[in-house]
Design a protein around this motif. Structure first.
Motif, PDB file in Angstrom:
ATOM      1  N   PRO A  91       0.815  -1.233   0.000  1.00 47.50           N
ATOM      2  CA  PRO A  91       0.000   0.000   0.000  1.00 47.50           C
ATOM      3  C   PRO A  91       0.846   1.280   0.000  1.00 47.50           C
ATOM      4  CG  PRO A  91      -0.439  -1.368   1.953  1.00 47.50           C
ATOM      5  CD  PRO A  91       0.535  -2.112   1.128  1.00 47.50           C
ATOM      6  N   VAL A  92       2.006   1.221   0.623  1.00 48.69           N
ATOM      7  CA  VAL A  92       2.901   2.391   0.634  1.00 48.69           C
ATOM      8  C   VAL A  92       3.364   2.709  -0.784  1.00 48.69           C
ATOM      9  CG1 VAL A  92       5.048   3.332   1.539  1.00 48.69           C
ATOM     10  CG2 VAL A  92       3.673   1.776   2.959  1.00 48.69           C
ATOM     11  N   LEU A  93       3.813   1.670  -1.464  1.00 42.46           N
ATOM     12  CA  LEU A  93       4.283   1.849  -2.847  1.00 42.46           C
ATOM     13  C   LEU A  93       3.140   2.326  -3.739  1.00 42.46           C
ATOM     14  CD1 LEU A  93       6.627  -1.255  -3.344  1.00 42.46           C
ATOM     15  CD2 LEU A  93       7.280   1.122  -2.952  1.00 42.46           C
ATOM     16  N   ALA A  94       1.955   1.775  -3.530  1.00 42.15           N
ATOM     17  CA  ALA A  94       0.798   2.153  -4.347  1.00 42.15           C
ATOM     18  C   ALA A  94       0.500   3.643  -4.173  1.00 42.15           C
ATOM     19  CB  ALA A  94      -0.416   1.316  -3.963  1.00 42.15           C
ATOM     20  N   ARG A  95       0.723   4.152  -2.949  1.00 48.48           N
ATOM     21  CA  ARG A  95       0.403   5.553  -2.672  1.00 48.48           C
ATOM     22  C   ARG A  95       1.392   6.495  -3.371  1.00 48.48           C
ATOM     23  NH1 ARG A  95       0.621   5.629   2.848  1.00 48.48           N
ATOM     24  NH2 ARG A  95       2.463   6.941   2.902  1.00 48.48           N
ATOM     25  N   VAL A  96       2.670   6.162  -3.336  1.00 51.79           N
ATOM     26  CA  VAL A  96       3.671   7.067  -3.933  1.00 51.79           C
ATOM     27  C   VAL A  96       3.790   6.871  -5.443  1.00 51.79           C
ATOM     28  CG1 VAL A  96       4.993   7.168  -1.801  1.00 51.79           C
ATOM     29  CG2 VAL A  96       5.633   5.525  -3.574  1.00 51.79           C
ATOM     30  N   GLY A  97       3.324   5.706  -5.952  1.00 55.62           N
ATOM     31  CA  GLY A  97       3.563   5.356  -7.354  1.00 55.62           C
ATOM     32  C   GLY A  97       2.573   5.983  -8.327  1.00 55.62           C
ATOM     33  N   THR A  98       2.933   5.961  -9.616  1.00 50.88           N
ATOM     34  CA  THR A  98       2.035   6.448 -10.664  1.00 50.88           C
ATOM     35  C   THR A  98       1.410   5.285 -11.434  1.00 50.88           C
ATOM     36  OG1 THR A  98       3.911   6.585 -12.152  1.00 50.88           O
ATOM     37  CG2 THR A  98       3.272   8.606 -11.029  1.00 50.88           C
ATOM     38  N   GLY A  99       1.880   4.088 -11.167  1.00 49.57           N
ATOM     39  CA  GLY A  99       1.332   2.921 -11.872  1.00 49.57           C
ATOM     40  C   GLY A  99       1.096   1.802 -10.877  1.00 49.57           C
ATOM     41  N   PRO A 100       0.693   0.614 -11.369  1.00 45.87           N
ATOM     42  CA  PRO A 100       0.474  -0.525 -10.469  1.00 45.87           C
ATOM     43  C   PRO A 100       1.790  -1.038  -9.880  1.00 45.87           C
ATOM     44  CG  PRO A 100       0.140  -1.164 -12.768  1.00 45.87           C
ATOM     45  CD  PRO A 100       0.402   0.298 -12.771  1.00 45.87           C
ATOM     46  N   VAL A 101       1.704  -1.609  -8.681  1.00 47.56           N
ATOM     47  CA  VAL A 101       2.883  -2.175  -8.021  1.00 47.56           C
ATOM     48  C   VAL A 101       3.207  -3.520  -8.666  1.00 47.56           C
ATOM     49  CG1 VAL A 101       3.835  -2.989  -5.825  1.00 47.56           C
ATOM     50  CG2 VAL A 101       2.254  -1.032  -5.867  1.00 47.56           C
ATOM     51  N   GLN A 102       4.510  -3.726  -8.941  1.00 48.87           N
ATOM     52  CA  GLN A 102       4.906  -5.004  -9.554  1.00 48.87           C
ATOM     53  C   GLN A 102       5.708  -5.831  -8.574  1.00 48.87           C
ATOM     54  OE1 GLN A 102       6.451  -2.756 -13.075  1.00 48.87           O
ATOM     55  NE2 GLN A 102       6.078  -4.735 -14.023  1.00 48.87           N
ATOM     56  N   ASP A 103       5.419  -7.150  -8.577  1.00 48.08           N
ATOM     57  CA  ASP A 103       6.152  -8.080  -7.716  1.00 48.08           C
ATOM     58  C   ASP A 103       7.123  -8.883  -8.557  1.00 48.08           C
ATOM     59  OD1 ASP A 103       3.772  -7.352  -6.458  1.00 48.08           O
ATOM     60  OD2 ASP A 103       3.873  -9.104  -5.134  1.00 48.08           O
ATOM     61  N   SER A 104       8.225  -9.268  -7.976  1.00 44.69           N
ATOM     62  CA  SER A 104       9.078 -10.237  -8.647  1.00 44.69           C
ATOM     63  C   SER A 104       8.558 -11.630  -8.322  1.00 44.69           C
ATOM     64  CB  SER A 104      10.513 -10.089  -8.161  1.00 44.69           C
ATOM     65  OG  SER A 104      10.575 -10.549  -6.825  1.00 44.69           O
ATOM     66  N   ASN A 105       9.150 -12.634  -8.936  1.00 37.01           N
ATOM     67  CA  ASN A 105       8.655 -14.009  -8.788  1.00 37.01           C
ATOM     68  C   ASN A 105       8.712 -14.513  -7.355  1.00 37.01           C
ATOM     69  OD1 ASN A 105       8.153 -14.128 -11.482  1.00 37.01           O
ATOM     70  ND2 ASN A 105      10.163 -14.970 -11.985  1.00 37.01           N
ATOM     71  N   ASP A 106       9.788 -14.182  -6.634  1.00 34.31           N
ATOM     72  CA  ASP A 106       9.914 -14.740  -5.290  1.00 34.31           C
ATOM     73  C   ASP A 106       9.136 -13.927  -4.253  1.00 34.31           C
ATOM     74  OD1 ASP A 106      11.431 -12.489  -5.158  1.00 34.31           O
ATOM     75  OD2 ASP A 106      13.282 -13.450  -4.511  1.00 34.31           O
ATOM     76  N   GLY A 107       8.499 -12.832  -4.664  1.00 34.74           N
ATOM     77  CA  GLY A 107       7.645 -12.068  -3.749  1.00 34.74           C
ATOM     78  C   GLY A 107       8.397 -11.150  -2.809  1.00 34.74           C
ATOM     79  N   ARG A 108       9.718 -11.124  -2.939  1.00 35.22           N
ATOM     80  CA  ARG A 108      10.497 -10.282  -2.026  1.00 35.22           C
ATOM     81  C   ARG A 108      10.825  -8.929  -2.642  1.00 35.22           C
ATOM     82  NH1 ARG A 108      15.563 -13.189  -1.333  1.00 35.22           N
ATOM     83  NH2 ARG A 108      16.134 -11.542   0.114  1.00 35.22           N
ATOM     84  N   THR A 109      10.815  -8.852  -3.951  1.00 36.48           N
ATOM     85  CA  THR A 109      11.171  -7.606  -4.614  1.00 36.48           C
ATOM     86  C   THR A 109       9.923  -6.941  -5.178  1.00 36.48           C
ATOM     87  OG1 THR A 109      13.299  -8.552  -5.184  1.00 36.48           O
ATOM     88  CG2 THR A 109      12.641  -6.602  -6.403  1.00 36.48           C
ATOM     89  N   LEU A 110       9.696  -5.696  -4.771  1.00 37.93           N
ATOM     90  CA  LEU A 110       8.538  -4.949  -5.268  1.00 37.93           C
ATOM     91  C   LEU A 110       9.026  -3.646  -5.856  1.00 37.93           C
ATOM     92  CD1 LEU A 110       7.563  -6.380  -2.325  1.00 37.93           C
ATOM     93  CD2 LEU A 110       5.410  -5.468  -3.166  1.00 37.93           C
ATOM     94  N   GLY A 111       8.287  -3.164  -6.878  1.00 40.65           N
ATOM     95  CA  GLY A 111       8.703  -1.904  -7.490  1.00 40.65           C
ATOM     96  C   GLY A 111       7.508  -1.159  -8.027  1.00 40.65           C
ATOM     97  N   VAL A 112       7.687   0.152  -8.249  1.00 36.80           N
ATOM     98  CA  VAL A 112       6.608   0.962  -8.799  1.00 36.80           C
ATOM     99  C   VAL A 112       7.227   2.171  -9.494  1.00 36.80           C
ATOM    100  CG1 VAL A 112       6.227   2.460  -6.791  1.00 36.80           C
ATOM    101  CG2 VAL A 112       4.302   1.863  -8.282  1.00 36.80           C
ATOM    102  N   THR A 113       6.561   2.634 -10.557  1.00 33.10           N
ATOM    103  CA  THR A 113       7.060   3.845 -11.212  1.00 33.10           C
ATOM    104  C   THR A 113       6.562   5.057 -10.430  1.00 33.10           C
ATOM    105  OG1 THR A 113       5.136   3.827 -12.639  1.00 33.10           O
ATOM    106  CG2 THR A 113       7.123   2.832 -13.513  1.00 33.10           C
TER     107      THR A 113
END
Lengths: 333, 280
Positions: A250-272
């Motif tokens: 939810p933190v990433l979703a708030r600061v981001g301009t797009g959807p939050v993306q997860d990596s395969n192992d679920g430990r790495t998250l990113g957002v534009t």
């Protein structure tokens, strides 16, 4: 005028007992001489159909296409003398040896018997298939099949090369090998239309990228232009424990301009994000307040995956969609 | 010229006739290599006919009485016809396979005659069938079959059998481009060609069949083919009743007409279809 040009191509498939598919819905593209255009899109976007129209296999319902000024629809036979095609299914004769396949293609281009044999041997050498030249293709590995298929496309060293998903279904090592071969060809000045569902492949081989979805080009530019087109930067973090992902999302979703993306192992998250520095500070603050352990956090330029997600609203899902285009048994044989 | 690709030769532009012969030969050669590489094809084309000749000559010859002649003499034209008719199905399954494997796409992007792939394929069938004919005739002669006509008439019989099967190859080629998987061709050949060859005068005199089957057998084109070959080999039993249909009263013209009609209709249809198909 571009070397290869297509305008407003429309192709509709009407399969039996299935809904009508608009494979190409007004697609236009242009490839300048000596450049590589990467046609990037998920399965079913219309990449192969575009190649089939431009290589004279399918007639579109409407639209025009020219290669070096020659009308693809009016003079298909002249176009066939100028193109080399290598597809996602290695289109070679299983029962023929590597040499026999190349020699057959040479003779069907109407090379003399001597020229055809000489060229076949030259290509076998170039593609590192000399040791396997007398063996039937049936026993070849996936990577070797793609190499012989690509070699068949180069028998006359055509001014335009079509590579339709050249590395789909290959293991990473064979893919790297093929990328090297294609890279060398590209340096030689061949005009190439490359289709791919691998963003990395387009980034690595193409000068220009056309993103295609539902039979239309939805974005066009260099990899860098596309990246900046959907916003400056990207915040990415790696958690120590994947269980914390739900707290961070939810933190990433708030600061981001797009959807939050997860990596395969679920430990790495990113957002534009629009403003990288302040977004990064905010995320760091929240993470500290929650007492979460981080492995890594940083700012990056967006990947082409972000580009696709930003443009279409859905992921490319290249990984899980690939088997659908490779009917069972094809790659295993 | 791009350095890594080497110096590529420049394609020649052949005249239409030269191109037709060149493309036809290259695609035929492709099928000849395949015959050499795939042992199944050779087994099917040599051992199976030998087996049929032996089975029918020794298993049935004692039980089926042909007045004024021998069953061995009667049966041979039937075995020949059945073998070459089944031989024509190779074109269908081979082209369906090519379509599945994507090589049809490769051919269609090359500057070759669109008919060449089909010409090469049907030529392949013709050669396989010719080989089968030689093997069967040799086996037949060994077990006691004799030609009771002139060598020229015997040659005409062989030509008629091969010609009719060749025409049928084009039908199968079109079928091969119209089905979704190569397996369909095998099923079709099994479900259609078996009844077609068995409900005929190939293995038993058709006048002995129950009425509905007799009517079918008399109109069956395979019966005309068998009777034409049997006539030209001089193997028709002396007191055989005249055929009940026009095609059996005039078997040789009937086969020639049938062959011509098949070729005139199916060669253009198959070539037209080839110009449009692509691996999906």
């Amino acid at each position: 005028m571009a070397f290869l040009e297509a305008r407003d191509l429309r192709v509709t498939y009407r399969p039996r007992r299935a809904p009508v598919v608009k494979a190409l819905d007004g697609l236009s593209l242009a490839v300048p001489t000596g450049t590589v255009l990467g046609l990037l899109g998920p399965n079913g976007a219309g990449k192969s159909t575009t190649v089939k129209v431009l290589t004279t296999l399918i007639r579109p319902e409407s639209g025009t296409a020219t290669i070096d000024g020659v009308d693809v629809l009016r003079e298909p036979d002249r176009v066939r003398r100028m193109i080399g095609v290598s597809g996602q299914y290695a289109a070679v004769d299983e029962n023929l040896s590597a040499f026999e396949n190349l020699d057959m293609v040479g003779r069907l281009y109407h090379l003399s018997a001597r020229d055809s044999r000489r060229r076949a041997l030259e290509l076998l050498e170039l593609f590192d298939l000399m040791d396997a030249r007398t063996r039937p293709v049936k026993g070849f590995s996936g990577g070797m099949r793609r190499r012989i298929d690509l070699a068949c496309a180069l028998v006359i060293d055509p001014p335009v090369l079509f590579l339709d998903e050249p590395t789909t279904g290959l293991d990473p090592r064979s893919r790297l090998g093929l990328w090297e071969v294609i890279g060398r060809l590209v340096e030689g000045g061949t005009t190439v239309l490359l289709t791919t569902q691998y963003l990395e492949e387009a980034d690595r081989l193409a000068d220009d990228i056309a993103v295609i979805d539902h039979g239309q080009v939805i974005a066009r530019g260099t990899a860098d232009e596309l990246k900046s087109q959907i916003g400056g930067q990207r915040v990415q973090l790696t958690l120590v424990s994947p269980a914390d992902a739900d707290l961070v999302r939810p933190v990433l979703a708030r600061v981001g301009t797009g959807p939050v993306q997860d990596s395969n192992d679920g430990r790495t998250l990113g957002v534009t994000v629009a403003d990288g520095a302040s977004a990064l500070q905010e995320v760091l603050g929240e993470v500290r307040r929650a007492g979460l352990a981080l492995h890594d956090i940083g700012m990056e330029r967006p990947t082409l995956d972000d580009v696709f997600l930003g443009l279409t609203g859905h992921a490319t899902s290249a990984g899980d969609a690939a088997p659908a285009q490779q009917p069972a048994g094809r790659s295993a044989r | 010229m791009s350095a890594p690709a080497g110096v590529a030769p420049v394609p020649r532009t052949l005249g239409p006739v030269a191109q037709w012969f060149s493309d036809g030969w290259i695609t035929t050669r492709r099928n000849l290599i395949k015959i050499r590489r795939v042992p199944d094809i050779l087994v099917f084309t040599t051992l199976q006919p030998i087996m049929f000749v032996l089975l029918f000559s020794y298993v049935y010859a004692g039980s089926i009485d042909i007045p004024g002649s021998s069953y061995k003499e009667f049966i041979m034209a039937g075995i020949f016809a059945q073998t070459v008719v089944f031989g024509s199905t190779f074109s269908g399954s081979a082209i369906a396979n090519d379509l599945r494997d994507g090589i049809i796409d490769r051919f269609r992007t090359l500057p070759m005659r669109p008919s060449a792939v089909l010409v090469g394929r049907t030529n392949g069938d013709l050669l396989i069938n010719a080989l089968s004919m030689v093997v069967m005739m040799a086996t037949g002669l060994i077990v006691g079959w004799r030609v009771h006509s002139s060598p020229l008439e015997a040659l005409a019989a062989v030509a008629l059998l091969l010609g009719f099967a060749y025409a049928l190859s084009w039908v199968m080629a079109l079928l091969g481009m119209s089905v979704r998987s190569p397996e369909v061709i095998n099923n079709v050949s099994f479900l259609v060609l078996f009844p077609l060859t068995f409900i005929s005068n190939a293995f038993v005199p058709s006048e002995n069949l129950p009425t509905p089957l007799r009517v079918f057998a008399e109109l069956n084109p395979v019966s005309a083919l068998v009777l034409a070959a049997r006539t030209l080999f001089g193997n028709v039993p002396p007191h055989a009743p005249p055929g009940g249909s026009w095609t059996l009263q005039h078997p040789i013209p009937a086969v020639l007409i049938g062959m011509a009609v098949l070729l005139v209709v199916f060669v253009p249809l198959a070539i037209r279809r080839f110009g449009r198909i692509t691996t999906r």
